[in-house]
Design a protein around this motif. Structure first.
Motif, short mmCIF file in Angstrom:
data_model
loop_
_atom_site.label_atom_id
_atom_site.label_comp_id
_atom_site.label_asym_id
_atom_site.label_seq_id
_atom_site.Cartn_x
_atom_site.Cartn_y
_atom_site.Cartn_z
N GLU A 6 3.00 -10.54 -0.06
CA GLU A 6 1.60 -10.60 0.12
C GLU A 6 1.07 -11.85 0.77
O GLU A 6 1.86 -13.22 0.74
CB GLU A 6 0.95 -10.64 -1.40
N GLY A 8 -3.03 -13.63 2.28
CA GLY A 8 -4.25 -13.46 2.47
C GLY A 8 -5.10 -13.90 1.21
O GLY A 8 -6.39 -13.87 1.37
N ARG A 19 -9.37 -10.21 2.87
CA ARG A 19 -8.40 -9.36 3.09
C ARG A 19 -6.88 -9.78 2.72
O ARG A 19 -6.32 -10.56 3.30
CB ARG A 19 -8.47 -8.82 4.64
N SER A 21 -2.78 -8.60 2.66
CA SER A 21 -1.93 -8.03 3.21
C SER A 21 -0.54 -7.89 2.44
O SER A 21 -0.20 -9.00 1.63
CB SER A 21 -1.48 -8.60 4.60
N CYS A 22 -0.14 -6.89 2.42
CA CYS A 22 1.36 -6.44 1.81
C CYS A 22 2.41 -6.09 3.04
O CYS A 22 2.41 -5.03 3.12
CB CYS A 22 1.50 -5.89 0.52
N ALA A 23 3.50 -6.84 3.40
CA ALA A 23 4.19 -6.49 4.17
C ALA A 23 5.72 -6.18 3.68
O ALA A 23 6.19 -6.86 2.71
CB ALA A 23 4.71 -7.55 5.14
N ARG A 72 -3.27 1.36 5.40
CA ARG A 72 -2.04 1.01 5.50
C ARG A 72 -1.95 0.96 6.90
O ARG A 72 -2.60 1.77 7.85
CB ARG A 72 -1.02 2.10 5.02
N ASP A 73 -0.94 0.50 7.49
CA ASP A 73 -0.42 0.50 9.04
C ASP A 73 1.00 0.83 9.05
O ASP A 73 1.71 0.11 8.89
CB ASP A 73 -0.59 -0.98 9.41
N THR A 78 2.97 -2.15 6.50
CA THR A 78 1.86 -3.11 5.94
C THR A 78 0.90 -2.25 5.23
O THR A 78 0.30 -1.28 5.66
CB THR A 78 1.45 -4.20 6.81
N TYR A 80 -2.93 -3.10 3.38
CA TYR A 80 -3.94 -4.02 3.11
C TYR A 80 -5.03 -3.72 1.88
O TYR A 80 -5.01 -2.61 1.62
CB TYR A 80 -4.87 -3.95 4.59
N GLN A 82 -8.81 -4.74 1.53
CA GLN A 82 -10.19 -5.43 2.00
C GLN A 82 -11.13 -5.57 0.78
O GLN A 82 -11.38 -4.68 0.13
CB GLN A 82 -10.69 -4.70 3.13
N CYS A 96 1.06 -6.84 -5.08
CA CYS A 96 1.26 -5.35 -4.27
C CYS A 96 2.60 -5.14 -4.96
O CYS A 96 3.62 -5.73 -5.42
CB CYS A 96 1.79 -5.94 -2.86
#
Length: 125
Positions: A6, A8, A19, A21-23, A72-73, A78, A80, A82, A96
């Protein structure tokens, strides 16, 4: 094995935005679901939001509906979160999590297989 990292978190004034993020360390499969949970001092870890990787369907705890958005991306593996209109009661460590099968009860933290290390979110009044 999937590692989640995680980022951000930080300090923000009430009404502000962050925001998270979780990669994921590798591609997650379509059967996965991802979730965000939070834990304030002296409280249990609680559900915030979840997203099913394949369908993109989402769910939120009532206290964040209309303020938080999970997304998600796929290309970046990843997820997110927000967070808008932040309130002091949103202050917590945010985690996450990933579960290999999205058919479980996604609001229960014990359903999840993998966890990140957490990121601190502090909202000042």
């Amino acid at each position: 094995q999937v590692q989640l990292v995680e980022s951000g978190g930080g300090l923000v004034q009430a009404g502000g935005s962050l925001r998270l993020s979780c990669a994921a360390s590798r591609r997650t499969f379509s059967s996965y679901a991802m979730g965000w949970f939070r834990q304030a001092p002296g409280k249990e870890r609680g559900f915030v939001a979840t997203i099913r990787w394949s369908s993109g369907s989402t769910d939120y705890t009532d206290s964040v509906k209309g303020r938080f958005t999970i997304s998600r991306d796929n290309a970046k593996n990843t997820v997110y979160l927000q967070m808008n209109s932040l309130k002091p009661e949103d202050t917590a460590v945010y985690y996450c999590a990933a579960v290999k099968y999205s058919g479980v009860y996604l609001q229960d933290p014990t359903s999840y297989d993998y966890w990140g290390q957490g990121t601190q979110v502090t909202v000042s009044s």
